[in-house]
Design a protein around this motif. Structure first.
Motif, PDB file in Angstrom:
ATOM      1  N   HIS A   1      -3.357  -1.753   3.465  1.00  0.00           N
ATOM      2  CA  HIS A   1      -4.391  -2.594   4.076  1.00  0.00           C
ATOM      3  C   HIS A   1      -5.556  -2.809   3.102  1.00  0.00           C
ATOM      4  CE1 HIS A   1      -6.723  -4.116   7.569  1.00  0.00           C
ATOM      5  NE2 HIS A   1      -7.740  -3.607   6.906  1.00  0.00           N
ATOM      6  N   ASP A   2      -6.041  -1.714   2.521  1.00  0.00           N
ATOM      7  CA  ASP A   2      -7.179  -1.803   1.596  1.00  0.00           C
ATOM      8  C   ASP A   2      -6.851  -2.652   0.375  1.00  0.00           C
ATOM      9  OD1 ASP A   2      -8.667  -0.202   3.274  1.00  0.00           O
ATOM     10  OD2 ASP A   2      -8.351   1.626   2.101  1.00  0.00           O
ATOM     11  N   GLN A   3      -5.645  -2.485  -0.170  1.00  0.00           N
ATOM     12  CA  GLN A   3      -5.292  -3.213  -1.386  1.00  0.00           C
ATOM     13  C   GLN A   3      -4.985  -4.688  -1.122  1.00  0.00           C
ATOM     14  OE1 GLN A   3      -5.625  -1.838  -4.599  1.00  0.00           O
ATOM     15  NE2 GLN A   3      -6.708  -0.428  -3.235  1.00  0.00           N
ATOM     16  N   TYR A   4      -4.501  -5.008   0.079  1.00  0.00           N
ATOM     17  CA  TYR A   4      -4.377  -6.421   0.453  1.00  0.00           C
ATOM     18  C   TYR A   4      -5.755  -7.071   0.503  1.00  0.00           C
ATOM     19  CZ  TYR A   4       0.462  -7.698   1.397  1.00  0.00           C
ATOM     20  OH  TYR A   4       1.785  -8.055   1.256  1.00  0.00           O
ATOM     21  N   ASN A   5      -6.709  -6.379   1.073  1.00  0.00           N
ATOM     22  CA  ASN A   5      -8.076  -6.899   1.089  1.00  0.00           C
ATOM     23  C   ASN A   5      -8.582  -7.122  -0.329  1.00  0.00           C
ATOM     24  OD1 ASN A   5      -8.407  -7.036   3.848  1.00  0.00           O
ATOM     25  ND2 ASN A   5      -9.305  -4.992   4.023  1.00  0.00           N
ATOM     26  N   THR A   6      -8.281  -6.178  -1.207  1.00  0.00           N
ATOM     27  CA  THR A   6      -8.736  -6.271  -2.596  1.00  0.00           C
ATOM     28  C   THR A   6      -8.138  -7.478  -3.306  1.00  0.00           C
ATOM     29  OG1 THR A   6      -9.077  -3.881  -2.767  1.00  0.00           O
ATOM     30  CG2 THR A   6      -8.781  -5.088  -4.832  1.00  0.00           C
ATOM     31  N   ILE A   7      -6.826  -7.669  -3.172  1.00  0.00           N
ATOM     32  CA  ILE A   7      -6.185  -8.770  -3.909  1.00  0.00           C
ATOM     33  C   ILE A   7      -6.686 -10.131  -3.427  1.00  0.00           C
ATOM     34  CG2 ILE A   7      -4.105  -9.047  -2.467  1.00  0.00           C
ATOM     35  CD1 ILE A   7      -2.522  -9.359  -5.116  1.00  0.00           C
ATOM     36  N   PHE A   8      -6.968 -10.250  -2.120  1.00  0.00           N
ATOM     37  CA  PHE A   8      -7.403 -11.542  -1.593  1.00  0.00           C
ATOM     38  C   PHE A   8      -8.896 -11.801  -1.770  1.00  0.00           C
ATOM     39  CE2 PHE A   8      -3.478 -11.094   1.171  1.00  0.00           C
ATOM     40  CZ  PHE A   8      -2.770 -12.069   0.477  1.00  0.00           C
ATOM     41  N   THR A   9      -9.674 -10.757  -1.958  1.00  0.00           N
ATOM     42  CA  THR A   9     -11.121 -10.958  -2.118  1.00  0.00           C
ATOM     43  C   THR A   9     -11.581 -10.817  -3.565  1.00  0.00           C
ATOM     44  OG1 THR A   9     -11.564  -8.620  -1.624  1.00  0.00           O
ATOM     45  CG2 THR A   9     -11.635 -10.182   0.227  1.00  0.00           C
ATOM     46  N   LYS A  10     -10.849 -10.034  -4.375  1.00  0.00           N
ATOM     47  CA  LYS A  10     -11.302  -9.772  -5.749  1.00  0.00           C
ATOM     48  C   LYS A  10     -10.279 -10.146  -6.818  1.00  0.00           C
ATOM     49  CE  LYS A  10     -14.222  -5.950  -4.169  1.00  0.00           C
ATOM     50  NZ  LYS A  10     -14.491  -4.495  -4.248  1.00  0.00           N
ATOM     51  N   GLY A  11      -9.045 -10.441  -6.377  1.00  0.00           N
ATOM     52  CA  GLY A  11      -8.031 -10.857  -7.335  1.00  0.00           C
ATOM     53  C   GLY A  11      -7.091  -9.733  -7.731  1.00  0.00           C
ATOM     54  N   PRO A  12      -5.935 -10.090  -8.341  1.00  0.00           N
ATOM     55  CA  PRO A  12      -4.890  -9.117  -8.658  1.00  0.00           C
ATOM     56  C   PRO A  12      -5.292  -8.055  -9.669  1.00  0.00           C
ATOM     57  CG  PRO A  12      -4.363 -11.267  -9.592  1.00  0.00           C
ATOM     58  CD  PRO A  12      -5.539 -11.466  -8.684  1.00  0.00           C
ATOM     59  N   ASN A  13      -6.200  -8.393 -10.564  1.00  0.00           N
ATOM     60  CA  ASN A  13      -6.593  -7.422 -11.584  1.00  0.00           C
ATOM     61  C   ASN A  13      -7.391  -6.248 -11.018  1.00  0.00           C
ATOM     62  OD1 ASN A  13      -5.317  -8.858 -13.619  1.00  0.00           O
ATOM     63  ND2 ASN A  13      -7.152 -10.032 -14.131  1.00  0.00           N
ATOM     64  N   ARG A  14      -7.859  -6.384  -9.794  1.00  0.00           N
ATOM     65  CA  ARG A  14      -8.654  -5.313  -9.178  1.00  0.00           C
ATOM     66  C   ARG A  14      -7.823  -4.396  -8.277  1.00  0.00           C
ATOM     67  NH1 ARG A  14     -14.135  -6.243  -9.221  1.00  0.00           N
ATOM     68  NH2 ARG A  14     -14.234  -4.080  -8.478  1.00  0.00           N
ATOM     69  N   VAL A  15      -6.538  -4.708  -8.133  1.00  0.00           N
ATOM     70  CA  VAL A  15      -5.664  -3.836  -7.342  1.00  0.00           C
ATOM     71  C   VAL A  15      -5.481  -2.521  -8.091  1.00  0.00           C
ATOM     72  CG1 VAL A  15      -3.303  -3.521  -6.475  1.00  0.00           C
ATOM     73  CG2 VAL A  15      -4.482  -5.706  -6.156  1.00  0.00           C
ATOM     74  N   SER A  16      -5.552  -1.420  -7.373  1.00  0.00           N
ATOM     75  CA  SER A  16      -5.465  -0.095  -7.976  1.00  0.00           C
ATOM     76  C   SER A  16      -4.097   0.157  -8.599  1.00  0.00           C
ATOM     77  CB  SER A  16      -5.734   0.964  -6.912  1.00  0.00           C
ATOM     78  OG  SER A  16      -5.421   2.255  -7.414  1.00  0.00           O
ATOM     79  N   PRO A  17      -4.064   0.765  -9.794  1.00  0.00           N
ATOM     80  CA  PRO A  17      -2.774   1.143 -10.384  1.00  0.00           C
ATOM     81  C   PRO A  17      -2.069   2.228  -9.569  1.00  0.00           C
ATOM     82  CG  PRO A  17      -4.584   2.038 -11.680  1.00  0.00           C
ATOM     83  CD  PRO A  17      -5.196   1.117 -10.665  1.00  0.00           C
ATOM     84  N   PHE A  18      -2.801   2.851  -8.658  1.00  0.00           N
ATOM     85  CA  PHE A  18      -2.211   3.881  -7.795  1.00  0.00           C
ATOM     86  C   PHE A  18      -1.732   3.301  -6.468  1.00  0.00           C
ATOM     87  CE2 PHE A  18      -5.265   6.175 -10.484  1.00  0.00           C
ATOM     88  CZ  PHE A  18      -4.411   7.077 -11.077  1.00  0.00           C
TER      89      PHE A  18
ATOM     90  N   THR B   1       4.633  13.310   8.686  1.00  0.00           N
ATOM     91  CA  THR B   1       3.203  13.058   8.506  1.00  0.00           C
ATOM     92  C   THR B   1       2.908  11.585   8.737  1.00  0.00           C
ATOM     93  OG1 THR B   1       1.334  13.210   6.950  1.00  0.00           O
ATOM     94  CG2 THR B   1       3.515  12.789   5.996  1.00  0.00           C
ATOM     95  N   GLU B   2       1.767  11.328   9.321  1.00  0.00           N
ATOM     96  CA  GLU B   2       1.370   9.943   9.611  1.00  0.00           C
ATOM     97  C   GLU B   2      -0.153   9.824   9.604  1.00  0.00           C
ATOM     98  OE1 GLU B   2       3.414   7.149   9.278  1.00  0.00           O
ATOM     99  OE2 GLU B   2       4.616   8.005  10.893  1.00  0.00           O
ATOM    100  N   ALA B   3      -0.653   8.724   9.095  1.00  0.00           N
ATOM    101  CA  ALA B   3      -2.087   8.422   9.149  1.00  0.00           C
ATOM    102  C   ALA B   3      -2.212   6.907   9.297  1.00  0.00           C
ATOM    103  CB  ALA B   3      -2.800   8.914   7.893  1.00  0.00           C
ATOM    104  N   CYS B   4      -1.880   6.428  10.489  1.00  0.00           N
ATOM    105  CA  CYS B   4      -1.776   4.973  10.682  1.00  0.00           C
ATOM    106  C   CYS B   4      -2.843   4.421  11.624  1.00  0.00           C
ATOM    107  CB  CYS B   4      -0.382   4.616  11.183  1.00  0.00           C
ATOM    108  SG  CYS B   4       0.082   5.437  12.712  1.00  0.00           S
ATOM    109  N   ILE B   5      -3.951   5.143  11.785  1.00  0.00           N
ATOM    110  CA  ILE B   5      -5.027   4.611  12.625  1.00  0.00           C
ATOM    111  C   ILE B   5      -5.933   3.762  11.741  1.00  0.00           C
ATOM    112  CG2 ILE B   5      -6.909   5.159  14.220  1.00  0.00           C
ATOM    113  CD1 ILE B   5      -5.414   7.769  14.831  1.00  0.00           C
ATOM    114  N   SER B   6      -5.471   2.547  11.522  1.00  0.00           N
ATOM    115  CA  SER B   6      -6.206   1.536  10.762  1.00  0.00           C
ATOM    116  C   SER B   6      -5.942   0.205  11.454  1.00  0.00           C
ATOM    117  CB  SER B   6      -5.772   1.527   9.290  1.00  0.00           C
ATOM    118  OG  SER B   6      -4.410   1.215   9.157  1.00  0.00           O
ATOM    119  N   PRO B   7      -6.702  -0.831  11.123  1.00  0.00           N
ATOM    120  CA  PRO B   7      -6.668  -2.067  11.924  1.00  0.00           C
ATOM    121  C   PRO B   7      -5.297  -2.690  12.152  1.00  0.00           C
ATOM    122  CG  PRO B   7      -8.572  -2.094  10.484  1.00  0.00           C
ATOM    123  CD  PRO B   7      -7.786  -0.865  10.117  1.00  0.00           C
ATOM    124  N   LEU B   8      -4.485  -2.835  11.098  1.00  0.00           N
ATOM    125  CA  LEU B   8      -3.201  -3.513  11.265  1.00  0.00           C
ATOM    126  C   LEU B   8      -2.235  -2.774  12.202  1.00  0.00           C
ATOM    127  CD1 LEU B   8      -1.362  -5.892  10.618  1.00  0.00           C
ATOM    128  CD2 LEU B   8      -0.651  -4.685   8.545  1.00  0.00           C
TER     129      LEU B   8
END
Length: 202
Positions: free
Chosen positions: A115-132, A190-197
């Motif tokens: 979710h966070d990295q989709y936000n990043t690519i659409f708001t800041k561009g592909p070069n800002r996506v984390s290598p992790f 293990t699960e940590a899926c309490i996020s908007p999507l």
């Protein structure tokens, strides 16, 4: 006759308590882990409640630098594994780590990272996506990072069977021991899926 398999240590990171004892006391008290969502602003959502893990501090279990490179679901897995080893009084320095495996599953994996990295690519561009991004996101990272963190070199697998995942992992791990392919298995889900999507989707 099949080999007998026993559970020797338990680790719990849960909405009703962190650690085996807190979890058990929560069960005995009939404690509910369900409450208003605090992990994100859910004011626009039809459902605004969830069973969040509260009071979890990854740095209590994992080096801070390493924790930043893990999705929350992976942090939960490593913390629970550490608790389980402590509960079993297991000194890994005295064990054959090639005979210890990890079967930890996740239904969704690192959805918060996705979710966070989709936000990043659409708001800041592909070069800002984390290598992790990919290592944090994919479902088998909880099993993989647990193996790496504790130096476990036995079988390592991530079953993905929705809500049955944790039980699936425990059953499969039992069979690995019965077959003689490992002496000890770390197993669970293990699960940590309490996020908007995911909340919107469910």
């Amino acid at each position: 006759m099949t080999n007998r398999v026993v559970i020797t240590g338990l680790g719990a990171i849960s909405p009703i308590g962190i650690g085996k004892d807190a979890f058990w006391q929560g069960l005995l008290a009939g404690k509910s882990g369900i409450d208003k969502i605090t992990h994100f602003d859910a004011s626009d959502f039809k459902a605004q409640i969830a069973a969040e893990v509260k009071d979890f501090n990854a740095s209590d279990f994992i080096d801070k630098k390493e924790a930043k490179r893990m999705d929350r679901y992976t942090q939960f897995a490593i913390a629970a594994t550490r608790l389980a080893f402590d509960d079993a009084n297991m000194d890994l320095s005295k064990e054959d780590k090639e005979r210890i495996g990890v079967f930890i599953g996740s239904g969704i994996g690192g959805i918060e990272t996705l979710h966070d990295q989709y936000n990043t690519i659409f708001t800041k561009g592909p070069n800002r996506v984390s290598p992790f991004c990919v290592p944090m996101m994919i479902s088998n990272m909880a099993a993989g990072m647990t193996s790496i963190t504790f130096g476990l070199q036995g079988p390592s697998i991530c079953p993905v069977t929705a809500c049955a995942t944790g039980t699936n992992a425990i059953g499969d791990a039992m069979r690995v021991i019965q077959r003689g392919e490992a002496d000890v298995m770390v197993a669970g889900g293990t699960e940590a899926c309490i996020s908007p999507l995911p909340v919107a989707g469910f």
